[in-house]
Design a protein around this motif. Sequence first.
Motif, PDB file in Angstrom:
ATOM      1  N   UNK A  81       0.855  -1.183   0.000  1.00  0.00           N
ATOM      2  CA  UNK A  81       0.000   0.000   0.000  1.00  0.00           C
ATOM      3  C   UNK A  81       0.890   1.232   0.000  1.00  0.00           C
ATOM      4  N   UNK A  82       0.618   2.150  -0.933  1.00  0.00           N
ATOM      5  CA  UNK A  82       1.357   3.400  -1.007  1.00  0.00           C
ATOM      6  C   UNK A  82       0.500   4.567  -0.558  1.00  0.00           C
ATOM      7  N   UNK A  83       1.092   5.739  -0.564  1.00  0.00           N
ATOM      8  CA  UNK A  83       0.402   6.965  -0.157  1.00  0.00           C
ATOM      9  C   UNK A  83       0.620   8.023  -1.217  1.00  0.00           C
ATOM     10  N   UNK A  84      -0.467   8.710  -1.585  1.00  0.00           N
ATOM     11  CA  UNK A  84      -0.394   9.923  -2.385  1.00  0.00           C
ATOM     12  C   UNK A  84      -0.869  11.050  -1.483  1.00  0.00           C
ATOM     13  N   UNK A  85      -0.023  12.062  -1.295  1.00  0.00           N
ATOM     14  CA  UNK A  85      -0.334  13.163  -0.386  1.00  0.00           C
ATOM     15  C   UNK A  85      -0.221  14.497  -1.109  1.00  0.00           C
ATOM     16  N   UNK A  86      -1.210  15.347  -0.906  1.00  0.00           N
ATOM     17  CA  UNK A  86      -1.131  16.722  -1.386  1.00  0.00           C
ATOM     18  C   UNK A  86      -0.300  17.488  -0.365  1.00  0.00           C
ATOM     19  N   UNK A  87       0.698  18.230  -0.833  1.00  0.00           N
ATOM     20  CA  UNK A  87       1.591  18.941   0.077  1.00  0.00           C
ATOM     21  C   UNK A  87       1.700  20.399  -0.310  1.00  0.00           C
ATOM     22  N   UNK A  88       1.555  21.258   0.681  1.00  0.00           N
ATOM     23  CA  UNK A  88       1.639  22.705   0.511  1.00  0.00           C
ATOM     24  C   UNK A  88       3.040  23.168   0.892  1.00  0.00           C
ATOM     25  N   UNK A  89       3.858  23.472  -0.101  1.00  0.00           N
ATOM     26  CA  UNK A  89       5.203  23.969   0.165  1.00  0.00           C
ATOM     27  C   UNK A  89       6.249  22.876   0.069  1.00  0.00           C
ATOM     28  N   UNK A  90       7.452  23.285  -0.262  1.00  0.00           N
ATOM     29  CA  UNK A  90       8.540  22.330  -0.468  1.00  0.00           C
ATOM     30  C   UNK A  90       8.940  21.623   0.824  1.00  0.00           C
ATOM     31  N   UNK A  91       8.823  22.306   1.956  1.00  0.00           N
ATOM     32  CA  UNK A  91       9.168  21.671   3.238  1.00  0.00           C
ATOM     33  C   UNK A  91       8.285  20.472   3.528  1.00  0.00           C
ATOM     34  N   UNK A  92       6.968  20.669   3.420  1.00  0.00           N
ATOM     35  CA  UNK A  92       6.052  19.550   3.643  1.00  0.00           C
ATOM     36  C   UNK A  92       6.230  18.479   2.572  1.00  0.00           C
TER      37      UNK A  92
END
Length: 186
Positions: free
Chosen positions: A1-12
């Motif tokens: 199982x993998x994860x796709x995550x929406x991330x706001x900003x390069x740090x996250x």
Amino acid sequence: VGVVAVANGEGFATIFRSLGATVVPGGPTVNPSLGELLRAIEADPHPKVMLLPNHPNVLLNAEQAVCLAVKPVALVPTCSMPQGLAAVLALNVEAGLPENRARMERASSAVQTAEVTRAVSPAYLYGLEIRQGQAIGLLNGELAAVGDVDTEAALITLSKMHLNGAQLITVYYGSTVQEERAGALA
């Protein structure tokens, strides 16, 4: 199982990638399209995917992506970056989608998020008068504080959190904040 995550900003984005997630850039003002979410789901090397929108504005497209994706996808309706990080840390790559969804929802729902930003226009909300450029504190996405300086808004917002039994407070800061200021707040 993998994860796709929406991330706001390069740090996250860097943090999510370090935890093995496929990252889609986005957030409160730049919502990823349905097509971007579907491409990321299909690009993830795992046969099953957990999808973390990490902002309420992304939720509708995320729900549609679950229905239209070719591979099995489960949505964990995270509404902030810290909720998304808690969710991905709860992932068990050996478990299936239903078990992971339950684990990740439990982990993310235990997270409260306080944010400090600047008002882009004057407003009067929830009995608070806000001047353009003033620091505002958001608690779980809702206006909680107004202050003339970031630290004031942060401390007022934190004072409104229910911290009984809290185990950890983490301070994330953006590229416009100096490390010394973030350290002083911590």
